[in-house]
Design an enzyme around this catalytic site. Structure first.
Site, PDB file in Angstrom:
ATOM      1  N   ALA A  49      12.658   3.569   8.628  1.00  0.00           N
ATOM      2  CA  ALA A  49      12.953   4.478   7.517  1.00  0.00           C
ATOM      3  C   ALA A  49      14.129   4.076   6.647  1.00  0.00           C
ATOM      4  CB  ALA A  49      13.220   5.886   8.079  1.00  0.00           C
ATOM      5  N   THR A  51      15.019   0.965   4.940  1.00  0.00           N
ATOM      6  CA  THR A  51      14.972   0.003   3.838  1.00  0.00           C
ATOM      7  C   THR A  51      13.545  -0.077   3.293  1.00  0.00           C
ATOM      8  OG1 THR A  51      14.492  -1.905   5.262  1.00  0.00           O
ATOM      9  CG2 THR A  51      16.810  -1.438   4.830  1.00  0.00           C
ATOM     10  N   PHE A  74      16.777   0.820  13.055  1.00  0.00           N
ATOM     11  CA  PHE A  74      17.649   0.058  13.962  1.00  0.00           C
ATOM     12  C   PHE A  74      18.668  -0.650  13.086  1.00  0.00           C
ATOM     13  CE2 PHE A  74      17.446  -2.841  17.990  1.00  0.00           C
ATOM     14  CZ  PHE A  74      18.632  -2.278  18.429  1.00  0.00           C
ATOM     15  N   TYR A 225       0.520  -6.353   3.202  1.00  0.00           N
ATOM     16  CA  TYR A 225       0.375  -7.135   1.979  1.00  0.00           C
ATOM     17  C   TYR A 225      -0.721  -8.153   2.230  1.00  0.00           C
ATOM     18  CZ  TYR A 225       1.025 -10.293  -1.884  1.00  0.00           C
ATOM     19  OH  TYR A 225       0.792 -11.056  -2.991  1.00  0.00           O
ATOM     20  N   TYR A 235       0.427 -16.748   4.046  1.00  0.00           N
ATOM     21  CA  TYR A 235       0.477 -15.321   4.341  1.00  0.00           C
ATOM     22  C   TYR A 235      -0.874 -14.798   4.854  1.00  0.00           C
ATOM     23  CZ  TYR A 235       2.790 -10.812   4.155  1.00  0.00           C
ATOM     24  OH  TYR A 235       3.386  -9.627   4.521  1.00  0.00           O
ATOM     25  N   LYS A 244      -1.649  -8.750  10.465  1.00  0.00           N
ATOM     26  CA  LYS A 244      -2.065  -7.667   9.570  1.00  0.00           C
ATOM     27  C   LYS A 244      -3.518  -7.272   9.818  1.00  0.00           C
ATOM     28  CE  LYS A 244       1.925  -7.403   7.497  1.00  0.00           C
ATOM     29  NZ  LYS A 244       2.800  -6.239   7.755  1.00  0.00           N
ATOM     30  N   THR A 275      11.963  -7.827  -0.545  1.00  0.00           N
ATOM     31  CA  THR A 275      12.502  -7.141   0.620  1.00  0.00           C
ATOM     32  C   THR A 275      13.255  -8.171   1.458  1.00  0.00           C
ATOM     33  OG1 THR A 275      10.573  -7.562   2.029  1.00  0.00           O
ATOM     34  CG2 THR A 275      10.536  -5.545   0.678  1.00  0.00           C
TER      35      THR A 275
END
Length: 397
Positions: A49, A51, A74, A225, A235, A244, A275
């Site tokens: 929660a 970032t 964390f 993503y 990715y 994912k 990010t």
């Protein structure tokens, strides 16, 4: 102390408490400007929660829908000699704003993968909320300790099948070079799935259901993503991509295990944004810099808070949710339009070190990177002494 950014490679090792607070307030202001969310959840658990998309989800639920929120994270507290983490300061700012707005909000700092933190969350829900009707899963971690065996798993950023050599933006040197990433072995793939796949999300839902703290018709989503051809080698079709894909497996398992509650579980496909996690992935700084250039020119650029506010209003709690071909809530449709991707590819093919600023929005990328840590925020005096110790109220011990 006077706090200036300390950047090492693709990470910033400090954070500015005032800047983080202002950044959080900017996001709160944006959500308020969009008006009240329709069909908003009442009691929201946000796992991850502090970032990025998780923080944006908490802000949207609370300040867009008036929800009570329990945040799991964390993070590192600041001392008189060393700053805390950005996520710590973000949460302190969120909590202050929630208190001022009269919104119920509590916080748990610890390893969300552990049984201890799951139980602490359950105890808090039972005592204060009764049941939760929305669970956001937004964890990004390089390693995970299995709570039942104690085994530690580490994720990797590797292609599958063959090594990949690709163009790359070296942010330390501010130049375009090439990077070669060796192919993953099966252990790399398996370990990455253990860390970044759907197992822990599934375990959270199982624990909440067993404790009878899931509301009827609850909704839960995890974020992903997917991207397109340009990012697939590192990715989508790489170790992260396999992790994912495991979210899809977990989605089906959660739906099956909670069908008596009419539970809804989704993977939400979101934009590539700056990010702390994406900065560490080869090729992503260059891809995102090109993406920013194209989408800002079109007037379609959306940052983290814009994506999440739209996800809640259009898809997660919208009347006509949009799904992609994989059955995910499809929020990054603007990024994945063929014309947008073609123009990003054109930038990618042409850009070199001498044309970074002309062809990409690396300036915008770097600005967003600094803002993650509270730097480069308009109106903040970075020559001013600030207290690096910033307590978070309503913390569950």
């Amino acid at each position: 102390m006077v706090i200036k950014p300390k950047i090492r490679g693709f990470i910033c090792t400090n954070a500015h408490p005032t800047g983080c607070s202002e950044h959080v307030q900017e996001q709160i202001n944006y959500v308020k400007q969009q008006g009240a969310l329709k069909n908003a959840p009442k009691n929201v658990l946000v796992i991850g929660a502090s970032t990025g998309y998780g923080l944006a989800s908490r802000i949207t639920a609370a300040f867009g829908g008036g929800a009570k929120t329990l945040g799991i994270f964390f993070e590192k507290e600041g001392t008189e000699r060393k700053t805390g983490s950005a996520g710590w300061y973000n949460t302190a700012a969120f909590q202050e704003a929630a208190d001022e707005a009269g919104l119920w909000s509590k916080n748990i700092n610890g390893d969300a993968f552990s049984n201890e933190i799951k139980q602490k969350a359950i105890d808090t829900i039972k005592a204060d909320l009764g049941k939760v009707d929305c669970i956001i899963y937004s964890l990004a971690s390089p390693r995970r300790t299995d709570p039942n065996t104690g085994e530690v798993f580490s994720s990797t950023l590797k292609p599958i099948g063959n090594a990949v050599t690709t163009k790359n933006l070296n942010t330390s040197k501010r130049e375009i070079d090439e990077i070669t990433v060796e192919a993953a072995n099966q252990d790399d793939i398996d370990n990455t799935i253990k860390v970044m796949g759907g197992e822990d999300w599934e375990m959270w839902i199982e624990a909440l259901k067993a404790a009878d703290v899931l509301a009827d018709n609850f909704k839960t989503t995890a974020y992903t993503y997917i991207g397109k051809e340009l990012t697939w080698p590192i990715y989508g079709h790489a170790t992260i991509g396999k992790a994912k894909e495991d979210l899809d497996r977990a989605t089906a398992a959660i739906k099956e295990s909670t069908k008596d509650l009419n539970g809804e579980a989704y993977v939400s496909s979101l934009n590539a944004v700056v990010t702390q996690a994406s900065s560490a992935i080869p090729i992503m700084p260059l891809y995102i810099s090109a993406l920013f250039k194209v989408m800002k020119a079109d007037g379609t650029y959306e940052g983290t808070i814009e994506q999440i506010q739209a996800l809640f209003s259009e898809n997660l709690y919208g009347d006509n949710p949009r799904f992609d071909d994989g059955g995910h809530l499809f929020q990054n449709y603007k990024e994945l339009e063929d014309d947008v991707q073609a123009r990003i590819q054109a930038v990618w093919d042409k850009v070199d070190t001498s044309s970074i600023d002309e062809l990409t929005d690396y300036v915008g990328y770097h600005s967003e990177f600094l803002r993650l840590f509270g730097f480069g925020i308009e109106g903040v005096d970075y020559e001013q002494d600030v207290d690096s110790v910033k307590p978070i109220t309503n913390m569950i011990d």
